[in-house]
Design an enzyme around this catalytic site. Sequence first.
Site, PDB file in Angstrom:
ATOM      1  N   ASP A 318       0.880  -1.174   0.000  1.00  0.00           N
ATOM      2  CA  ASP A 318       0.000   0.000   0.000  1.00  0.00           C
ATOM      3  C   ASP A 318       0.915   1.221   0.000  1.00  0.00           C
ATOM      4  O   ASP A 318       1.992   1.172  -0.584  1.00  0.00           O
ATOM      5  CB  ASP A 318      -0.943  -0.045   1.209  1.00  0.00           C
ATOM      6  N   HIS A 352       2.038   2.213  -3.259  1.00  0.00           N
ATOM      7  CA  HIS A 352       1.002   3.075  -3.826  1.00  0.00           C
ATOM      8  C   HIS A 352       1.422   4.534  -3.881  1.00  0.00           C
ATOM      9  O   HIS A 352       0.989   5.256  -4.765  1.00  0.00           O
ATOM     10  CB  HIS A 352      -0.292   2.938  -3.023  1.00  0.00           C
TER      11      HIS A 352
END
Length: 509
Positions: A318, A352
């Site tokens: 993430d 991310h």
Amino acid sequence: MKKKYLLLALLLSGLSAAFATEAPQKLMVAPGTLSATSATLIWDKPVKYDDIVRYHIILNGKEAGTTAKGNYILNGLSPVKTYSCAVRSEDRDGKLSAPSAPVKFNTQHQGKTFNVTDFGAKGDGATINTKAIQKAIDACPVNGTVLIPEGTFMSGALYLKSHMTLQIAKGGVLKGSVSDVDYLPFINNRFEGWEMKTYASLINAGIMNNKGGYTVDDLHIKGEGTISGGNSPLAKNMMDHGGLRVRGRLICLLNCRDVEIQGLNIQDSPCWTIHYIYSKGVTCHDLKIVSTAHNGDGLDPDSSDDSYIFNCSFSTGDDCIAIKSGKNPEGFTIGKPTRNVRITDCDFIKGHGISIGSEMSGGVSDVLVQDCKAGALLNGMQIKGTKERGGYVKNVTVADCQLLKITIFTALNYNNDGAAAPEPPTFANFTFRNIDLSKASVAKGPVMDLNGFKDDAHKLKDCSFTNIITPDNARIVIKDAERLNFTNVKSASGAKPVYEANNSTNVVY
């Protein structure tokens, strides 16, 4: 008398010429890094730094080493001794600046080291050693060290305290159990902006209190070994008994002050990897952070002041870093911002984004991202929130970085449950300079996607983009913004990007 002043002026002029290279600024010992035998220095670049190639560290009048970065670890110091340090800049011609303003510090006294094996722990990769390791922690005296030696030491939740070091030796692994029972009882925590009960983390310190105060001070988590969590199997076991948001972290700091996390491989968290809340003076450096779990953020400063993150690498499932401060009306009402975050000399390999948000309702200000390199991050360097958040993000500087994308998002399709704050956020005063975007893929959309909020009082405001190298055929999309300036933004071949501005005013390029 006039001759006297003339001679003085000539002397000062000569000294100025001798030190034409500028000295570094704001030299300090990074919070939490002072121990009996070491301290870590950090500093800001000179105002003019284009020609600076390295820095010379002066310790008690003698050169202690050189570095090309804005930080340096002083090892081998003597306990309970006063030191004075300064730093000099060196330019391409070998000219040295005058010394910086000095910083003085006193090293701590050397406490005892407790090897966890002396308390019954076994590094066989199978025995659950929670009680034995916790016994060593509880027995550790002021300025003492709890040592995880070579071997794999399985454990459930551990609770650290003030004025101690948890050291993982080279070849040593503190490995989290995959049984959710080993992380009970639930603790007061915060996740995705909400205060709530969650499982404990593998390493815990402090007690959460949004009214303020610090429950743990002067804590070190360091070494050359590894802290490894239970990863997705542990996450599944936790979710089976409470849902997505009850998962613990790998390292969780609650109302802590002056904490150092240094030198370790940190991997396989069941959720966010390093998360600190309502804390101040947390320094994370020389870490290798790897995660693959769902919501596997690397490092999350949350409603915390004075974060120093440097010399770290990230490969995450993430966001690599996500700077937070609560969500929607709760975060807005608690109103504890995250301030003064300094991210330098980091390598963002996978993930991310280098992110601010999306939970930023308590406010985020004074963030520096400098001398960092980002690989194929999904959203690159990103600032994100929704109109429901409230709060602000302001005074962000991104400089001297290699990136593949810059995004400012104001509409997200995730984590937007719950009531709205009373007004949209404010995004303002962002500076991007000396950014290499040349390797960005133009086939994957705009290299800069910059959005404010539709409300006229909450448009994206007062941002500058200077000396940005783009690929050929680059697009820059601007929406709901005012007073954006683009200076010397072009490809290596001199081609300017295509600008698409919608509902925006005073955009200069």
